[in-house]
Design an enzyme around this catalytic site. Structure first.
Site, PDB file in Angstrom:
ATOM      1  CG  HIS A  29      -1.939   9.039   0.396  1.00  0.00           C
ATOM      2  ND1 HIS A  29      -2.547   9.802   1.380  1.00  0.00           N
ATOM      3  CD2 HIS A  29      -2.761   7.986   0.182  1.00  0.00           C
ATOM      4  CE1 HIS A  29      -3.690   9.228   1.732  1.00  0.00           C
ATOM      5  NE2 HIS A  29      -3.844   8.130   1.027  1.00  0.00           N
ATOM      6  CG  HIS A  77      -1.768   1.164   1.394  1.00  0.00           C
ATOM      7  ND1 HIS A  77      -1.784   1.956   2.517  1.00  0.00           N
ATOM      8  CD2 HIS A  77      -2.677   1.701   0.542  1.00  0.00           C
ATOM      9  CE1 HIS A  77      -2.676   2.928   2.351  1.00  0.00           C
ATOM     10  NE2 HIS A  77      -3.222   2.797   1.168  1.00  0.00           N
TER      11      HIS A  77
END
Length: 280
Positions: free
Chosen positions: A48, A12
């Site tokens: 992110h 991830h």
């Protein structure tokens, strides 16, 4: 052991080139990478930002094209950086910053960048399968833009390497409608999940698995995110998922090595087509 379900262990938030090796060495055969866009719908950074999963640095990033080049090295046989185990990349497209009417354009620009910097213009580029994960059902025109651009640039065959996901946890029937509008059948992964610091039940995963396994379903594969605990890993495997996204690939690997799971599951390799529904 011939009919074990192949599992994709998805590292991830792999947004820096150095993290590719880090996650694959821990057992990931797949990674998820975030992509942010500039105001003109150009993919800009693998980034992110805050907030993100607890226990992770939210701010690692690369320029998008630099990341693609690093990824190409990691997925090109014969390259000194080649990682044979890395077979699937999920690009989490942060299209929330775009207007709906920019989606098609974003898809075109995406395809151009991928073709040049990852696929090396179709000349012995990276071999990984690619999932375009879109958070907003209204942004389905991104898929058409992507496909049109590849065709225009003379490489429609590369769509064989491309799959799809809508990651907004929408009602499964609404997701199906978006694919109809996009003209997409097949190559469909369905994600379900929530950040690692919050609990989430498996009811929607169960619905996605039921769709996948029904004769008239549109889903080929189901993945669950973000799973960092052994107990949640077991629950997800018991529910019949094909992929588990995690901050700790070694945790998923450990569970897959437990006697009860070793009989039923194995880590997917390049020979496992990620677009083909597994028949039990």
């Amino acid at each position: 052991a011939g009919n074990r379900r192949p599992i994709w262990i998805m590292g991830h938030m792999v947004n820096a080139i150095g993290q590719i090796d880090e996650f694959v060495n821990l057992g990931a055969n797949s990674i998820e990478t975030d992509v942010s866009f500039d105001d003109n719908a150009n993919p800009e950074y693998t980034y992110h930002g805050i907030p993100c999963d607890s226990g992770r640095n939210c701010k690692k990033y690369e320029n998008f094209n630099d990341f693609l080049k690093g990824l190409r090295s990691a997925t090109t046989p014969g390259n000194s950086k080649y990682q044979e185990k890395l077979v699937l990349v999920v690009f989490d497209l942060k299209t929330g910053s775009l207007y709906d009417n920019q989606a098609n354009d974003a898809g075109k620009k995406w395809a151009k960048n991928l073709l040049q910097h990852y696929w090396n213009n179709g000349n012995n580029g990276g071999r990984a399968y690619i999932v375009l994960s879109i958070p907003d059902l209204n942004h389905y025109p991104l898929i058409k833009g992507f496909k049109d651009q590849l065709t225009k640039d003379g490489h429609p065959e590369l769509m064989d390497k491309v799959g799809h996901d809508f990651s907004g946890n929408d009602d499964i029937s609404d997701v199906g409608k978006a694919y109809k509008k996009a003209g997409i059948t097949g190559h469909i992964w369905q994600s379900d999940g929530i950040t690692n610091s919050l609990p989430r039940g498996l009811s929607r995963v169960n619905a996605a698995v039921a769709n996948r396994d029904s004769a008239n379903g549109f889903i080929n594969k189901v993945y669950y995110w973000t799973v960092d605990k052994r107990s949640t890993t077991r629950d997800a495997l018991d529910a019949g998922v094909d992929g588990i996204m995690t901050n700790y690939p070694d945790v998923i690997t450990d569970v897959l090595n437990e006697a009860a799971y070793k009989k039923k599951f194995r880590v997917a390799t390049y020979d496992d087509n990620p677009w083909v529904t597994f028949n039990k």
